[in-house]
Design an enzyme around this catalytic site. Structure first.
Site, PDB file in Angstrom:
ATOM      1  N   HIS A 290      27.463  88.009 -33.160  1.00 27.81           N
ATOM      2  CA  HIS A 290      26.008  87.852 -33.189  1.00 27.81           C
ATOM      3  C   HIS A 290      25.506  87.883 -34.628  1.00 27.81           C
ATOM      4  O   HIS A 290      25.975  88.680 -35.435  1.00 27.81           O
ATOM      5  CB  HIS A 290      25.336  88.994 -32.426  1.00 27.81           C
TER       6      HIS A 290
ATOM      7  N   CYS B 145      53.773  78.449 -15.337  1.00 25.70           N
ATOM      8  CA  CYS B 145      54.538  79.250 -16.292  1.00 25.70           C
ATOM      9  C   CYS B 145      54.765  80.687 -15.855  1.00 25.70           C
ATOM     10  O   CYS B 145      55.639  81.354 -16.407  1.00 25.70           O
ATOM     11  CB  CYS B 145      53.918  79.193 -17.686  1.00 25.70           C
TER      12      CYS B 145
END
Lengths: 421, 477
Positions: free
Chosen positions: B49, B439
């Site tokens: 931010h 995977c």
């Protein structure tokens, strides 16, 4: 020096194998099959149930047996294969960047490319199923690999979401391994799987198929403890008050397959938003010169026999391209309307196509006593009455070149309901 | 007897550990999960931010702006991704323009640089995907995106390189004051320490209240997110906020450093500190709110959703609670947004306080940098080829969606990953569009081999999250 090859086939599953054999038999000498897994055969290696090859060999084979017949031909034809090799990138001018443990990183320039990468399962996230992200939630194909290839059990009490073929097959497989399959839930009012699988995998084992039901919550912070099922309305929205909690340690998802076209996209191949696969012509050529596609990367099939047939055609087309280069003539568009979801191919070339073309398609909803109708620029060409049409069963219409009026701009495929003559 | 025990291995605990490891102190991070980065740190907006939101003079404002200023250099030092893509706060109504201007002035007061109000034309020129309904925006060029996992692991690894210890699967049950300091009763025995740092996230109030007279109450504020496929990551090039409301900064749409598109968070308070389930209502609210900022979001490309819990203080303060709250007991409590951004500054500040308290001297041999796991995919062709020649495992792709090699997975395991999620957060295997469908079995095989543990013992995320229940009939026989 960049390695060069006449024809590179990406994928050593049923599509890639059949394409390679056809290309070699059509005279292409310099071929390489690139397979990312440890062995040829693709997804067939984990499909240890029978039911493959009825159309091709006239007998029922298991997946590995079906694959073995094609692998034997590839070996006999001495077609080179790169195993455990991943294609990282495909460029528009057909340069493949590949990597493997054995040969490292290299680039291969191909005269022609056949895309045969297959498809992947839609993951849980794609459905936005609410709940915890705990262990015990698998896509059905992953569970199939664990059970059939690794010999390991993901769980003992199972709920399956989605009645696609893999889900149905896994319901039976888990049951035979001693697990209790408590229900198969299907969000649609009909199953997307083959009828024979519903009978042989569910009904024969008294596994309930809950149509118009979905999973609305997944319980268990670390390991799955249960799921909440609910009935859905015609807009697939859960109906309040119909929730039922089912304790289970495993949720298998069989909620759709997506053609795996990230490489195709990297090369700039145009994709159809409906099939998720390349847009192709009667020769299965994609929008990129010298790049062909077949099998589940083109559109999801339900029978491997049809994959093999389609792949054979892609292999022959690639051979023809390499030998004489494709001449591009007037394009006749094939359009799917009124009940037909898509056609593959999406266009044909009347001047250069073979004697006939097989058009593969799927309907968007089940029909009884309807007909597949084919119109050439508005004139009825063929009307094929069908007792039953289902989204789970691919339909094929063969068009002979001499049936199609010269200069036809558009051929439409649609479903017409009502009594057939 | 430790000099310092830090409770909580999130980004705040790890940042404090890293900064404290500059000093000649014996130091231990205690974490109830099997790994660092398992709580709020793994489920947030992954952004830095700029610092215009917080009340001027508040700790949130101070640490936010400082943290934002420190972050880029820290990411360079610790070899993690950082992209100063800039952020935009959209205003949808001419009547709200004064609030947008107030936000700009507040930012200036907080020390945020480069803030600018864009009119509709300038906004749509800068970010064409933004909805036509947006009439103006506040542009903050210092807004950035980072990988929260990457930051937390980097801080933890660097702290460990400098001698900090980590105890996992260790849940603090009770803290007792002793003559020398504290006895910390855990699920794994008692630890003694001269000081304690409380960085326990949503549980920080419970630890604080055991030792401090002033009481805190944290009510988790849930935030749900959706992550979209990498093919949509370029849909926007800035972090796009909406003008804030009382519940938070609203739903954002942002690219991630890994090229995905992230939407979120919602904001709803709940008593349950464990409930990180996503909800149908949350997903619907999120989708609707995000569509205000960017129309035609390709929601069919969502690959996963998740929920994070912000440690929101409802009683005792409306700010971060940072400092020595009782003799020798230091708080980093109520670290909700902008916590990730503030982490470097909170770490530096609290480490200094603790070091002063213990009159600790700085080490001469502090290692200030850390190397990340080899980013194989990003290497230039020749470099990648040479790497595979040195170690063939970098030639073997295991996660096809994210193109992650066996070599990277092995590195992740050697750096402490023990579960599928531990590997996933470190190297992104399983983070892609198939979400580990292909995977997961391969990664399990590698973890099993590297750690010498049977695959049937492996977990998704430690504890009770076992992946398998046994073998098939044939293997059993």
């Amino acid at each position: 020096m960049m390695r060069e090859v006449q024809l590179a086939i990406i994928g050593g599953g049923p599509a890639g194998l059949a394409a390679a054999i056809a290309a070699r038999e059509s005279g292409v000498q310099d071929i390489v099959i690139i397979e990312r897994d440890r062995e040829l055969g693709g997804i067939l290696n984990q499909c240890i149930h029978a039911g493959f090859g009825l159309h091709t060999f006239g007998e029922e084979l298991t997946g590995p047996e079906y694959a073995a017949r094609f692998i034997a031909q590839v070996r006999a034809l001495e077609i080179p294969c790169l195993l455990d090799t991943m294609v990282l990138d495909l460029s528009e001018d057909r340069v493949l960047t590949v990597t493997s443990r054995k040969e490292g990183l290299q680039q291969i320039k191909a005269g022609a490319v056949i895309l045969a990468m297959g498809c992947r399962e839609r993951p849980r996230g794609a459905l936005n199923i609410p709940g915890f992200r705990c262990a015990g939630v698998w896509s059905a194909g992953t569970a199939q690999r664990l059970v059939n290839m690794e010999g390991m059990m993901p769980g003992r009490e199972v709920v399956i979401l989605g009645s696609g073929d893999i889900g149905l097959i896994m319901a039976r497989r888990m049951t035979m391994e001693g697990a209790k399959v408590k229900a198969v839930a299907e969000v649609l009012p009909y199953s997307g799987g083959l009828k024979r699988n519903i009978v042989q995998c569910l009904e024969d084992f008294d596994i309930p198929l809950l149509l118009s039901h979905t999973v609305v919550d997944i319980h268990g912070k670390k390991r799955l403890e249960g799921v909440t099922l609910a009935q859905v309305d015609e807009n697939r929205a859960p109906i309040a008050g119909t929730e039922q909690y089912i304790p289970c340690d495993t949720l298998l998802l069989s909620v759709g397959l997506l053609p795996e076209n990230e490489l195709s996209s990297s090369a700039g191949v145009s994709l159809s938003p409906i099939t998720g696969g390349p847009v192709v012509g009667d020769d299965l050529a994609t929008s990129i010169d010298g790049v062909f596609a077949c099998g589940n990367v083109l559109h999801v099939h339900d029978l491997v026999d049809f994959v093999s047939q389609e792949a054979k055609q892609a292999g022959e087309s690639a051979a023809r391209y390499l030998q004489q280069h494709t001449q591009i003539g007037q394009r006749t568009e094939l359009r799917a309307v009124n009940g037909v979801r898509y056609t593959v191919p999406q266009h044909i070339d009347l001047a250069h196509m073979g004697e006939e073309v097989t058009v593969r398609m799927r309907v968007g909803q089940p029909y009884r006593r309807a007909a597949i109708c084919v119109y050439a620029d508005g004139t009825l060409l063929r009307r094929l009455p069908k007792l039953v049409l289902a989204p789970g069963e691919m339909e094929r219409v063969t068009l002979r070149r001499d049936q199609i009026p010269a200069g036809t701009k558009e051929i439409t495929f649609c479903i017409e309901e009502g009594e057939t003559k | 007897m430790y000099d310092v025990v830090i409770i909580g291995g999130g980004v705040i605990g790890c940042a404090i550990a890293r900064e404290l490891s500059r000093y000649q102190l014996s130091l231990c991070v205690v974490e109830r999960e099997e790994d660092v980065c398992c709580g709020t740190s793994k489920a947030n907006s992954a952004i830095v931010h700029a610092g215009f939101d917080a009340e001027p003079g508040s700790k949130k404002a101070l640490f936010n702006v400082q943290g934002s200023q420190m972050m880029e250099q820290l990411c360079r030092d610790l070899d993690i991704s950082y992209d100063r893509c800039g952020s935009l706060v959209l205003c949808f109504d001419e009547q709200d323009l004064p609030r947008l201007e107030a936000l700009r002035l507040r930012g200036i007061e907080n020390g945020v640089e480069g803030l600018e109000i864009l009119d509709s034309a300038a906004l749509h020129k800068m970010e064409s995907a933004v909805s036509d309904k947006a009439v103006a925006a506040l542009y903050a060029p210092t807004g950035a995106i980072i990988c929260p996992f990457g930051l937390t692991y980097a801080l933890a690894e660097n702290a460990a390189d400098n001698g900090a210890q980590f105890r996992f699967d260790t849940c603090v049950e009770r803290i007792e004051r002793t003559a020398e300091g504290f006895a910390i009763h855990t699920s794994n025995g008692v630890l003694e320490s001269r000081t304690v740092v409380n960085a326990a996230g949503v549980y920080a109030d419970e630890l604080h209240n055991q030792l401090c007279d002033s009481k805190l109450r944290i009510v988790p504020r849930r935030g749900e997110y959706c992550l979209l496929d990498r093919k949509d990551g370029k849909l926007v090039s800035h972090t796009i906020f909406q003008l804030p409301s009382a519940l938070g900064k609203g739903v954002l749409v942002t690219p991630t450093v890994h090229g995905n598109l992230l939407l979120g968070p919602t904001a709803a308070d709940q008593e349950d500190k464990e409930n990180t389930a996503t909800s149908a209502a949350g997903i619907a609210a999120l989708t609707a709110a995000a569509a205000l900022s960017v129309s035609n979001l390709p929601m069919r490309d969502v690959i996963t959703g998740f929920t994070g819990l912000r440690a929101h203080i409802t009683e005792g303060a409306d700010d971060f609670v940072i400092g020595e709250s009782a003799e020798g007991f230091f708080d980093a409590a109520g670290i909700e947004s902008p916590g990730l951004t503030s982490a470097p500054a909170i770490g530096a500040y609290l480490a200094q306080l603790v070091a002063q308290k213990l009159q600790a001297a700085e080490k001469e041999n502090f290692i200030a940098t850390r190397r990340g796991i080899t980013p194989v995919k990003e290497l230039p062709f020749e470099e990648r080829r040479a790497l595979i020649e040195r170690d063939a495992a970098y030639g073997q792709v295991i996660c096809r969606c994210e193109q992650i090699t066996e070599g990277e997975i092995v590195e992740a395991i050697r750096r402490g990953a023990r579960s599928l999620d531990g590997v996933k957060r470190r190297v992104r295997a399983g983070m892609g569009r198939c979400q580990g469908g292909f995977c997961a079995p391969r990664v399990m095989e590698i973890i099993s081999r590297e750690l010498g543990v049977a695959q049937t013992e492996l977990t998704k995320s430690g504890g009770e999250s076992r992946l398998l229940v046994g073998y098939t009939k044939e293997v059993q026989e």
